[in-house]
Write a protein that holds these residues in place. Structure first.
Motif, PDB file in Angstrom:
ATOM      1  N   LEU A 174       5.534  37.404   9.329  1.00 36.11           N
ATOM      2  CA  LEU A 174       5.198  38.083  10.584  1.00 36.11           C
ATOM      3  C   LEU A 174       5.487  37.160  11.769  1.00 36.11           C
ATOM      4  CD1 LEU A 174       2.108  40.288  11.307  1.00 36.11           C
ATOM      5  CD2 LEU A 174       2.783  38.507  12.924  1.00 36.11           C
ATOM      6  N   LEU A 175       5.014  35.919  11.686  1.00 32.37           N
ATOM      7  CA  LEU A 175       5.253  34.964  12.766  1.00 32.37           C
ATOM      8  C   LEU A 175       6.733  34.615  12.868  1.00 32.37           C
ATOM      9  CD1 LEU A 175       2.209  32.568  12.191  1.00 32.37           C
ATOM     10  CD2 LEU A 175       2.475  34.222  14.051  1.00 32.37           C
ATOM     11  N   GLY A 176       7.383  34.460  11.698  1.00 29.54           N
ATOM     12  CA  GLY A 176       8.798  34.096  11.704  1.00 29.54           C
ATOM     13  C   GLY A 176       9.685  35.188  12.262  1.00 29.54           C
ATOM     14  N   PHE A 177       9.482  36.429  11.815  1.00 31.55           N
ATOM     15  CA  PHE A 177      10.299  37.546  12.318  1.00 31.55           C
ATOM     16  C   PHE A 177      10.085  37.732  13.825  1.00 31.55           C
ATOM     17  CE2 PHE A 177       9.924  39.729   7.892  1.00 31.55           C
ATOM     18  CZ  PHE A 177      10.888  38.880   7.386  1.00 31.55           C
ATOM     19  N   ARG A 178       8.834  37.571  14.248  1.00 37.05           N
ATOM     20  CA  ARG A 178       8.526  37.716  15.675  1.00 37.05           C
ATOM     21  C   ARG A 178       9.251  36.645  16.480  1.00 37.05           C
ATOM     22  NH1 ARG A 178       4.451  35.976  19.243  1.00 37.05           N
ATOM     23  NH2 ARG A 178       3.760  37.580  20.710  1.00 37.05           N
ATOM     24  N   LEU A 179       9.246  35.415  15.971  1.00 30.11           N
ATOM     25  CA  LEU A 179       9.922  34.314  16.641  1.00 30.11           C
ATOM     26  C   LEU A 179      11.422  34.570  16.735  1.00 30.11           C
ATOM     27  CD1 LEU A 179       9.108  31.511  17.814  1.00 30.11           C
ATOM     28  CD2 LEU A 179       9.677  30.535  15.585  1.00 30.11           C
ATOM     29  N   MET A 180      11.987  35.204  15.703  1.00 31.96           N
ATOM     30  CA  MET A 180      13.416  35.510  15.682  1.00 31.96           C
ATOM     31  C   MET A 180      13.786  36.695  16.565  1.00 31.96           C
ATOM     32  SD  MET A 180      14.441  35.018  11.675  1.00 31.96           S
ATOM     33  CE  MET A 180      15.182  33.455  11.121  1.00 31.96           C
ATOM     34  N   GLY A 181      12.791  37.449  17.006  1.00 30.61           N
ATOM     35  CA  GLY A 181      13.064  38.598  17.853  1.00 30.61           C
ATOM     36  C   GLY A 181      13.430  39.853  17.093  1.00 30.61           C
ATOM     37  N   PHE A 182      13.138  39.895  15.794  1.00 28.48           N
ATOM     38  CA  PHE A 182      13.443  41.085  15.004  1.00 28.48           C
ATOM     39  C   PHE A 182      12.470  42.213  15.335  1.00 28.48           C
ATOM     40  CE2 PHE A 182      15.365  38.511  11.227  1.00 28.48           C
ATOM     41  CZ  PHE A 182      16.548  38.383  11.930  1.00 28.48           C
ATOM     42  N   ASN A 183      12.969  43.424  15.247  1.00 31.84           N
ATOM     43  CA  ASN A 183      12.146  44.623  15.444  1.00 31.84           C
ATOM     44  C   ASN A 183      11.646  45.061  14.071  1.00 31.84           C
ATOM     45  OD1 ASN A 183      10.956  47.018  16.230  1.00 31.84           O
ATOM     46  ND2 ASN A 183      12.895  48.126  16.395  1.00 31.84           N
ATOM     47  N   THR A 261      21.191  30.007  14.100  1.00 31.23           N
ATOM     48  CA  THR A 261      22.325  30.937  14.050  1.00 31.23           C
ATOM     49  C   THR A 261      22.106  32.102  15.014  1.00 31.23           C
ATOM     50  OG1 THR A 261      22.831  30.388  11.747  1.00 31.23           O
ATOM     51  CG2 THR A 261      23.616  32.517  12.553  1.00 31.23           C
ATOM     52  N   LEU A 262      20.870  32.560  15.100  1.00 32.75           N
ATOM     53  CA  LEU A 262      20.555  33.697  15.958  1.00 32.75           C
ATOM     54  C   LEU A 262      20.517  33.340  17.439  1.00 32.75           C
ATOM     55  CD1 LEU A 262      17.705  35.346  13.851  1.00 32.75           C
ATOM     56  CD2 LEU A 262      19.837  36.451  14.506  1.00 32.75           C
ATOM     57  N   THR A 263      19.982  32.158  17.758  1.00 30.98           N
ATOM     58  CA  THR A 263      19.684  31.828  19.154  1.00 30.98           C
ATOM     59  C   THR A 263      20.540  30.712  19.739  1.00 30.98           C
ATOM     60  OG1 THR A 263      18.000  30.171  18.604  1.00 30.98           O
ATOM     61  CG2 THR A 263      17.277  32.480  18.718  1.00 30.98           C
ATOM     62  N   GLY A 264      21.156  29.919  18.870  1.00 31.01           N
ATOM     63  CA  GLY A 264      21.950  28.804  19.353  1.00 31.01           C
ATOM     64  C   GLY A 264      21.164  27.544  19.626  1.00 31.01           C
ATOM     65  N   SER A 265      19.856  27.561  19.348  1.00 29.98           N
ATOM     66  CA  SER A 265      19.037  26.367  19.574  1.00 29.98           C
ATOM     67  C   SER A 265      17.959  26.280  18.503  1.00 29.98           C
ATOM     68  CB  SER A 265      18.390  26.411  20.963  1.00 29.98           C
ATOM     69  OG  SER A 265      17.545  27.549  21.079  1.00 29.98           O
ATOM     70  N   ALA A 266      17.355  25.101  18.373  1.00 31.77           N
ATOM     71  CA  ALA A 266      16.291  24.895  17.390  1.00 31.77           C
ATOM     72  C   ALA A 266      14.995  25.527  17.891  1.00 31.77           C
ATOM     73  CB  ALA A 266      16.092  23.407  17.136  1.00 31.77           C
ATOM     74  N   PRO A 267      14.151  26.021  16.990  1.00 29.55           N
ATOM     75  CA  PRO A 267      12.880  26.603  17.423  1.00 29.55           C
ATOM     76  C   PRO A 267      11.948  25.537  17.989  1.00 29.55           C
ATOM     77  CG  PRO A 267      12.946  26.420  15.035  1.00 29.55           C
ATOM     78  CD  PRO A 267      14.314  26.062  15.527  1.00 29.55           C
ATOM     79  N   SER A 268      11.166  25.912  18.992  1.00 30.86           N
ATOM     80  CA  SER A 268      10.213  24.990  19.604  1.00 30.86           C
ATOM     81  C   SER A 268       9.173  25.806  20.359  1.00 30.86           C
ATOM     82  CB  SER A 268      10.928  24.016  20.556  1.00 30.86           C
ATOM     83  OG  SER A 268      11.546  24.729  21.614  1.00 30.86           O
ATOM     84  N   GLY A 269       8.165  25.128  20.862  1.00 36.61           N
ATOM     85  CA  GLY A 269       7.157  25.791  21.670  1.00 36.61           C
ATOM     86  C   GLY A 269       5.939  26.214  20.880  1.00 36.61           C
ATOM     87  N   PRO A 270       4.908  26.753  21.571  1.00 33.11           N
ATOM     88  CA  PRO A 270       3.651  27.107  20.926  1.00 33.11           C
ATOM     89  C   PRO A 270       3.795  28.114  19.779  1.00 33.11           C
ATOM     90  CG  PRO A 270       3.407  27.114  23.314  1.00 33.11           C
ATOM     91  CD  PRO A 270       4.863  26.964  23.031  1.00 33.11           C
ATOM     92  N   GLU A 271       4.692  29.091  19.931  1.00 33.69           N
ATOM     93  CA  GLU A 271       4.845  30.076  18.864  1.00 33.69           C
ATOM     94  C   GLU A 271       5.412  29.435  17.596  1.00 33.69           C
ATOM     95  OE1 GLU A 271       7.008  33.523  20.006  1.00 33.69           O
ATOM     96  OE2 GLU A 271       5.475  34.222  21.409  1.00 33.69           O
ATOM     97  N   TYR A 272       6.322  28.498  17.766  1.00 36.59           N
ATOM     98  CA  TYR A 272       6.856  27.803  16.591  1.00 36.59           C
ATOM     99  C   TYR A 272       5.799  26.884  15.986  1.00 36.59           C
ATOM    100  CZ  TYR A 272       9.672  24.931  13.499  1.00 36.59           C
ATOM    101  OH  TYR A 272      10.150  24.282  12.390  1.00 36.59           O
ATOM    102  N   GLU A 273       4.975  26.247  16.797  1.00 36.44           N
ATOM    103  CA  GLU A 273       3.912  25.389  16.277  1.00 36.44           C
ATOM    104  C   GLU A 273       2.942  26.194  15.419  1.00 36.44           C
ATOM    105  OE1 GLU A 273       2.033  23.333  19.462  1.00 36.44           O
ATOM    106  OE2 GLU A 273       3.829  22.203  20.020  1.00 36.44           O
ATOM    107  N   ALA A 274       2.630  27.418  15.855  1.00 42.33           N
ATOM    108  CA  ALA A 274       1.753  28.279  15.068  1.00 42.33           C
ATOM    109  C   ALA A 274       2.424  28.662  13.759  1.00 42.33           C
ATOM    110  CB  ALA A 274       1.385  29.523  15.867  1.00 42.33           C
ATOM    111  N   TYR A 275       3.691  29.066  13.830  1.00 45.20           N
ATOM    112  CA  TYR A 275       4.440  29.377  12.611  1.00 45.20           C
ATOM    113  C   TYR A 275       4.441  28.187  11.674  1.00 45.20           C
ATOM    114  CZ  TYR A 275       8.452  29.549   9.518  1.00 45.20           C
ATOM    115  OH  TYR A 275       9.245  29.461   8.396  1.00 45.20           O
ATOM    116  N   PHE A 276       4.735  26.994  12.200  1.00 44.06           N
ATOM    117  CA  PHE A 276       4.860  25.802  11.375  1.00 44.06           C
ATOM    118  C   PHE A 276       3.548  25.455  10.688  1.00 44.06           C
ATOM    119  CE2 PHE A 276       4.940  21.229  10.612  1.00 44.06           C
ATOM    120  CZ  PHE A 276       6.175  21.060  10.010  1.00 44.06           C
ATOM    121  N   ALA A 277       2.427  25.629  11.387  1.00 44.72           N
ATOM    122  CA  ALA A 277       1.120  25.320  10.798  1.00 44.72           C
ATOM    123  C   ALA A 277       0.839  26.206   9.590  1.00 44.72           C
ATOM    124  CB  ALA A 277       0.023  25.488  11.847  1.00 44.72           C
ATOM    125  N   PHE A 278       1.104  27.500   9.726  1.00 46.09           N
ATOM    126  CA  PHE A 278       0.824  28.406   8.609  1.00 46.09           C
ATOM    127  C   PHE A 278       1.869  28.280   7.506  1.00 46.09           C
ATOM    128  CE2 PHE A 278      -2.058  30.197  11.679  1.00 46.09           C
ATOM    129  CZ  PHE A 278      -3.146  30.526  10.896  1.00 46.09           C
TER     130      PHE A 278
END
Length: 368
Positions: A174-183, A261-278
């Motif tokens: 859920l957190l990963g798909f949201r971070l990727m911008g998937f619907n 591949t999707l965004t052209g940059s590495a994930p970062s920021g609070p949303e990625y920190e939450a994803y990474f923790a879980f």
């Protein structure tokens, strides 16, 4: 954050646990005898998923190496995002070694988030064995994808995912798909990942993930038949705390690679920190086996010795990688370290995720 998860990273890489096993108190452990007994291994998920596959693989060998060679049966008690069966264990298990519990990230996440359905306290239990795992996200070829390189094609698709619940291990996708911008429409209430896979096979959902053991057993044949397309693995963590390719699936990109591949940059920021923790709590520290808190130390030591002994069994050596992937199951201090890391989360990340679930998905803790 990197130093916080150092022990977990070592296990995620499958490093040997030699020399870290607890002293087995040989004479005391030798006095434990399960002859003629039946041991119930409670798995709070439905049959066919990763936890069920993991437990059934271990159960036969565990029975062989426990003194008296008891019968070990796997009892599936799904429901409540795995809280139902875990609550049952907490309420009924006696400290005699005849009922054990296998948990997953889906059991840890409701606990970490303070879900009111949780009537168990992890820190009251004694851990006998822990093992990391991985997982692979896959989709249907009907969406026009042929491989991971086509993942950008999903950006404009309506995706449906069969979820056990927002506070289960399905929180990672859920957190990963949201971070990727998937619907993605997350359909909550499925009893286990095995049920999610069956929904995928019936064409009811079009994106899914399975933990490594279930993917190897049940999804790889779908891939070979052209009925599923793997997209990425969650990856594992190296000593530097970096997400690297899962050695069980070395040809698949990681979540981080797929994001790039999707965004052209590495994930970062609070949303990625939450994803990474879980992700860390859910995969490097995912599978754990527990005994009730009042279980005598000699019984706990007996279980730990049995798990260590079975890892040298020819049947285990011949089949473990094909069933479980390239992950080391550990006991002793290393298992204890995984236990502590997998059941602890920073309060600010807990609050951040809980608020996101309420605002973005209308999910309140205790509801799916």
């Amino acid at each position: 954050m990197k130093n916080q998860f150092n022990i977990t990273r070592r296990v995620a890489l499958g490093l040997a646990a030699g020399g870290l096993v607890l002293g087995m108190a040989g004479q005391a452990a030798a006095e434990v005898d399960f002859s003629g007994k039946t041991i119930e291994w409670i798995i709070p998920f439905s049959a066919g998923g990763g936890s069920d596959t993991w437990a059934r693989f271990n159960a036969l060998l565990l029975a062989k190496y426990l003194p008296g060679q008891p019968t070990v049966i796997v009892v599936n008690e799904p429901g409540g995002g795995s809280t139902k069966g875990t609550n049952l264990f907490a309420a009924r298990a006696e400290p005699d070694g005849l009922m054990i519990l296998g948990t997953s990230g889906s059991t840890q996440f409701p606990y970490l988030l303070g879900d009111p359905r949780v009537r168990y306290e992890y820190k009251d239990w004694k851990i006998a064995m822990a093992g990391p795992t991985g997982g692979v996200v896959y989709t249907t070829p009907s969406l026009g994808l042929k491989g991971p390189e086509d993942i950008a094609a999903l950006k404009d698709k309506e995706l449906v995912y069969a979820s056990q619940g927002a506070t289960s291990l399905d929180l990672v996708p859920l957190l990963g798909f949201r971070l990727m911008g998937f619907n993605v429409q997350h359909v909550f209430g499925f009893k286990g990942r095995g049920d999610g896979r069956l929904a995928f096979e019936r064409g009811e959902v079009n994106i899914d993930y399975q933990t490594s053991s279930a993917y190897i057993k049940s999804v790889q044949p779908l891939v070979e038949a052209g009925e599923a397309v793997p997209l990425f693995s969650w990856g594992v963590l190296n000593e530097a705390g970096e997400v690297v390719r899962d050695p069980t699936f070395p040809d698949l990109p990681t979540f981080v690679e797929a994001y790039q591949t999707l965004t052209g940059s590495a994930p970062s920021g609070p949303e990625y920190e939450a994803y990474f923790a879980f992700f860390t709590a859910g995969f490097p520290a995912q599978k754990m086996m527990f005994l009730p808190k009042d279980t005598p130390d000699e019984i706990v030591a007996t279980y730990q010795k049995a798990f260590e002994d079975m890892k040298a069994d020819p049947d285990y050596l011949a089949s473990a990688e094909s069933v479980l992937g390239t992950y080391e199951q550990v006991t002793g201090p290393l298992a204890q370290a995984l236990f502590e890391k997998g059941t602890t989360i920073a309060p600010e990340l807990r609050t951040q995720v809980a608020q996101m679930l309420a605002s973005e998905y209308g999910v309140k803790l205790g509801e799916d």
